[in-house]
Design a protein around this motif. Structure first.
Motif, short mmCIF file in Angstrom:
data_model
loop_
_atom_site.label_atom_id
_atom_site.label_comp_id
_atom_site.label_asym_id
_atom_site.label_seq_id
_atom_site.Cartn_x
_atom_site.Cartn_y
_atom_site.Cartn_z
N LEU A 114 0.75 -1.23 -0.03
CA LEU A 114 0.10 -0.16 0.15
C LEU A 114 0.90 1.24 0.04
O LEU A 114 0.24 2.47 0.06
CB LEU A 114 -1.01 0.05 1.05
CG LEU A 114 -2.00 -1.01 1.10
CD1 LEU A 114 -2.80 -1.32 2.43
CD2 LEU A 114 -3.07 -1.02 0.02
N GLY A 115 2.25 1.21 0.27
CA GLY A 115 2.92 2.18 -0.10
C GLY A 115 2.96 3.22 0.89
O GLY A 115 3.23 2.91 2.17
N ALA A 116 2.82 4.58 0.94
CA ALA A 116 3.03 5.77 1.85
C ALA A 116 2.03 5.55 3.09
O ALA A 116 2.23 5.51 4.11
CB ALA A 116 2.93 6.81 1.25
N VAL A 117 0.80 4.87 2.58
CA VAL A 117 -0.27 4.62 3.82
C VAL A 117 0.19 3.96 4.71
O VAL A 117 0.12 3.61 5.82
CB VAL A 117 -1.66 4.54 3.36
CG1 VAL A 117 -1.80 3.14 2.66
CG2 VAL A 117 -2.57 4.63 4.31
N TYR A 118 1.05 2.73 4.22
CA TYR A 118 1.52 1.91 5.24
C TYR A 118 2.67 2.40 5.91
O TYR A 118 3.07 2.36 6.97
CB TYR A 118 1.93 0.58 4.28
CG TYR A 118 2.99 -0.47 5.14
CD1 TYR A 118 2.19 -1.54 6.31
CD2 TYR A 118 4.21 -0.45 4.72
CE1 TYR A 118 3.19 -2.10 6.87
CE2 TYR A 118 4.93 -1.42 5.47
CZ TYR A 118 4.46 -2.12 6.56
OH TYR A 118 5.18 -3.13 7.25
N ASP A 119 3.49 3.27 5.26
CA ASP A 119 4.86 3.49 5.65
C ASP A 119 4.97 4.76 6.71
O ASP A 119 5.89 4.69 7.36
CB ASP A 119 5.65 4.05 4.65
CG ASP A 119 7.11 3.53 4.53
OD1 ASP A 119 7.54 2.58 5.19
OD2 ASP A 119 7.85 4.40 4.28
N ASN A 120 3.87 5.49 6.77
CA ASN A 120 3.63 6.29 7.71
C ASN A 120 2.62 6.18 8.82
O ASN A 120 1.43 5.80 8.69
CB ASN A 120 3.25 7.51 7.09
CG ASN A 120 4.08 8.40 6.07
OD1 ASN A 120 4.99 9.12 6.51
ND2 ASN A 120 4.03 7.72 4.88
#
Length: 318
Positions: A114-120
């Motif tokens: 999921l990219g940024a939503v996962y990473d933050n």
């Protein structure tokens, strides 16, 4: 999860010498898409269980407006002293925010896809108490906030922790590292109140906003940004926005765990800092605050800029 009193969890077999978090039986343990913890009270663990109050491996995690107070006092008054004890017990981490473990959760490829939503990860508006009077480390947390991962796979870690407008109280006889950051991760911490006091009788041990040790420390640990944009007690050895040696942020009644701000102190009131511009901590993003027991109320504003900490200043606050 919202407005819930969470306490008394653990593996069930008392083992005061167990400082491991590997039992997978924590206060809460979650892995999901878009999860928010809102307005909860995290109380004491099952007596003798040094596991985590909140462990999470999710995507889109927000931890906002909660109280973390694992001293057992309220739970004992409710008739559960045999379950939790009546004095602060051992805790692994108050927050253990690590990587996704199960690739069957979420979209193909797992939550990390999921990219940024996962990473933050966002943690704001919370009140944290980390008390330990036992100099042997048998009370209080090992490290209060652990972020990144625990499976030795840095590319899979969540890498960005946005930690702002929290009020932290650490009363310890054995020192503490507040943020334990794994390699390749960064904590952006601003507009917090980091209060700490040594309650022992010998030379104070280390109190560090950024821990000098991490779980996966072969290649070094993570980093901390904006450390000087918080109100910091001198014992943290990090100068904050007040630029002074203040040791008291004017809490109304710290002995009774009331950490509302009692005075219109310009180092706290209306002294909101820039922090991460992608996560502006201002009146539009922090509209409410936690109120015991298990509710939130509108946050008072007395200045154009937000007050530091989890609770806005208001003259006449009870």
């Amino acid at each position: 999860m919202a407005y819930t009193h969470i306490y008394g969890n653990g593996v069930g077999t008392p083992d005061p010498g167990n400082s491991s978090c590997g039992a997978d039986s924590h206060g809460t343990y979650t892995e999901a898409e878009n999860i928010t913890y809102l307005g909860n009270r995290f109380g004491a663990l099952r007596q003798g269980q040094a596991v985590n109050l909140l462990k999470d491996r999710s995507s889109g995690l927000v931890v906002a407006y909660n109280l973390f107070l694992p001293d057992g006092a309220l739970e004992a008054s409710l008739g559960d002293e045999l379950l939790v004890g009546s004095t602060p017990g051992p805790v692994g981490h108050l927050l253990d925010l690590v990587e996704s473990y199960d690739t069957s959760v979420g979209p193909p490829g797992g939550l990390a896809a999921l990219g940024a939503v996962y990473d933050n990860v966002s943690v704001y508006g919370n009140i944290f108490f980390d008390d330990g009077a036992a100099a042997d480390g048998s009370q209080g947390s090992e490290d209060a906030v652990h972020f990144g991962g625990d499976q030795w796979d840095p590319p899979l870690y969540r890498h960005h922790l946005h930690y702002y407008n929290n009020t932290v109280v650490a009363r310890r006889a054995d020192g503490v590292g507040w943020l334990e950051m794994e390699v390749t991760t960064n904590a952006e911490a601003w507009d917090n109140i980091f209060y700490a006091a040594y309650v022992g009788s010998s030379t104070p041990p280390a109190f560090n906003l950024l821990d000098t040790w991490c779980y996966d420390n072969t290649d070094g640990c993570g980093t901390l940004s904006y450390a000087n944009q918080n109100w910091n007690s001198p014992i943290w050895a990090t100068t904050g926005v007040n630029g002074s040696n203040d040791s008291n942020p004017n809490f109304i009644n710290l002995a009774n765990d009331d950490v509302h701000i009692a005075a219109n102190d310009p180092t706290i009131v209306g002294n909101g800092q820039t922090g991460d511009s992608a996560y502006p901590a201002n009146s539009t993003t922090i509209p409410i605050e936690y109120m015991d027991f298990l509710t939130t109320i509108p946050r008072p504003y007395s200045q154009a800029n937000i007050d530091l900490g989890a609770l806005g200043y208001s003259a006449g606050t009870p």
